[in-house]
Design an enzyme around this catalytic site. Sequence first.
Site, short mmCIF file in Angstrom:
data_model
loop_
_atom_site.label_atom_id
_atom_site.label_comp_id
_atom_site.label_asym_id
_atom_site.label_seq_id
_atom_site.Cartn_x
_atom_site.Cartn_y
_atom_site.Cartn_z
N ARG A 282 -47.24 -0.32 -68.14
CA ARG A 282 -45.78 -0.41 -68.16
C ARG A 282 -45.25 -1.19 -66.97
O ARG A 282 -44.26 -1.92 -67.08
CB ARG A 282 -45.16 0.99 -68.21
CG ARG A 282 -43.64 0.95 -68.34
CD ARG A 282 -43.04 2.32 -68.56
NE ARG A 282 -43.26 2.79 -69.91
CZ ARG A 282 -43.98 3.86 -70.23
NH1 ARG A 282 -44.56 4.57 -69.27
NH2 ARG A 282 -44.13 4.23 -71.48
N ALA A 283 -45.91 -1.07 -65.82
CA ALA A 283 -45.44 -1.79 -64.63
C ALA A 283 -45.49 -3.29 -64.85
O ALA A 283 -44.57 -4.02 -64.46
CB ALA A 283 -46.29 -1.39 -63.42
#
Length: 665
Positions: free
Chosen positions: A274-275
């Site tokens: 997700r980062a």
Amino acid sequence: MTPFPFTAVVGQDDLRLALLLNAVSPAVGGVLVRGEKGTAKSTAVRALSALLPEVAVVPGCRFSCDPGAADPGCPDGPHEAGPGTERAARMVELPVGAAEDRLVGALDIERALAEGVKAFEPGLLADAHRGILYVDEVNLLHDHLVDLLLDAAAMGASYVEREGVSVRHASKFLLVGTMNPEEGELRPQLLDRFGLTVEVAASREPDQRVEVVRRRLAYDDDPDGFAARWAGEEAAVRRRVVAARELLPQVRLGDAALRQIAATCAAFEVDGMRADIVMARTATALAAWAGRTDVLAEDVRQAALLALPHRRRRNPFDAPGLDEDKLDETLERSAGQDGEGDDDPDGPGGGGRPAPESGPEGGGDGAAPPEAGEGGEPQQAGAGAGERSPVGAAEPFRTRVLSVPGIGEGAAGRRSRARTEHGRTTGARRPRGALTKLHLAATVRAAAPHQRARGRSGPGLVIRRDDLRQADREGREGNLVLFVVDASGSMAARQRMGAVKGAVLSLLLDAYQRRDKVGLVTFRGSGADVALPPTSSVDAAAARLESLPTGGRTPLAAGLLKAHEVLRVERLRDPARRALVVVVTDGRATGGPEPVALAGRAARLFAAGKVASVVVDCESGPVRLGLAGQLAGELAGTAVTLDELRADSIAGLVRDVQGTSRRAA
């Protein structure tokens, strides 16, 4: 009341930039604003909605469906194609103490059972669709509401299910939360759902503080007039947001920028992917906000500073932040490995931040080192008679749960048994007030004998209010874990005090995971101090423990009396929360009255307050007096040696605590 203008907020450049990037690209995923009280967190967030472009909605739809792409499963649908109507984007605020029905909506249970009609009253998740959902003090939100937010954020829809009756509606919103870290941290799952995070702090520059006060007083005196004076700046920013939104699809995210993003996330060992995705979306939004169609290295750097600090924490004792030197090295190394070089004309660090010039708050990612005075006092070896400098904690270890016996009714958590709104069903009763959890079988049994008298003629049951039954459920609660730590000279041996701190840190980590409140009382010299009042911030407790000095006499009685007082006050504030007291001492009292004489009184108070107790015996050496064991007996608790605090021994300790409490009862 007219909101405070967004452009009138003084300083806080990172905060304003993060909010504007989400206005440009809602796919960034929202903002978490962390900082001390009184730093304009809520003011800036509430002002953002005025800068968002208007949205087109289907007339009469309670769920804000887009007329160009209406939700086929909308409870108010199906919708016919049409032009729709324009309205301002909403900012919906979720109160910390809101009930589940207020968040997700409520079904009319009586009509659903009797008529088979899905009579649904939308909640805040429906109101926030295509707008902003704002949670002030998000770290204090109850766990069951956090779970609902996580589900809605992950699926883009909200589901309301009650005993086989189900309603679904779209719920895509920009999640914005504010919090004071001193009051506790967020669960990792919810923390990761925020696309960006910003640390804010009040300026230390007198001129800037003067301007803050001047503008606030002017706003309070005449909100409409103050807003009118800033209308031009507000309109300019609104036009820039619209222009950046239109430019966003044309922004090119080249391979060089993608490689830098991936290398940065790998270098900082963030979990999951997700980062990487958030950084890519943020860098693209930064380029659009700057009016460019190419993502530069400076965009990647700024995206990392906003998207990674809250994702690199390995445990709750780690301060959020990012090593900017390491970031620059990573960007330079990854840029040097790329053959194109067209995405980085200014060099990996040459562009700096594309945000406005940072104020004093801009560099607040890491914790500042202690300064002279109160913060530096513990570092002085000779600060007090017989006082020694703080000893570092041994490596924390995994513990097993210490629970309070019996069944409580405290705030939802993960430690002790309790009657809660969520959990397994254990029985049924008539509802007191609004019905929240229907017990279907009990309701049918209550209504069945009266069907002939009520003239039932169809297949459905005739349900009356008196037939409804509320489900009783059993789950887990959070407790108050109060540590009473001996910091006297008899405990000052470095190896022993390091082991003590390591054990307490282990229990603090367990308390964080189980959503407890924690408190810390220490005693040494001539008295006892509340090193940390009961709080949900276990990292604050860890910081106080780490800097704890030792030395002097052992006023054990003073420590017990201070613990009594803390428990008494906390019980007035939160009467439903039960407590577990952990006394860490070798049992020797060389100052104040004899502690055993006070232990009987403590036992009575603990029993009246439903308090379980554990005494950690830190006595060492070939000759042991067993004083800690005597103290535990008087407190109707359990004594355990320091060596037995490892995970394999904790299980036996829990059984002993529960067994002793049952015998005392």
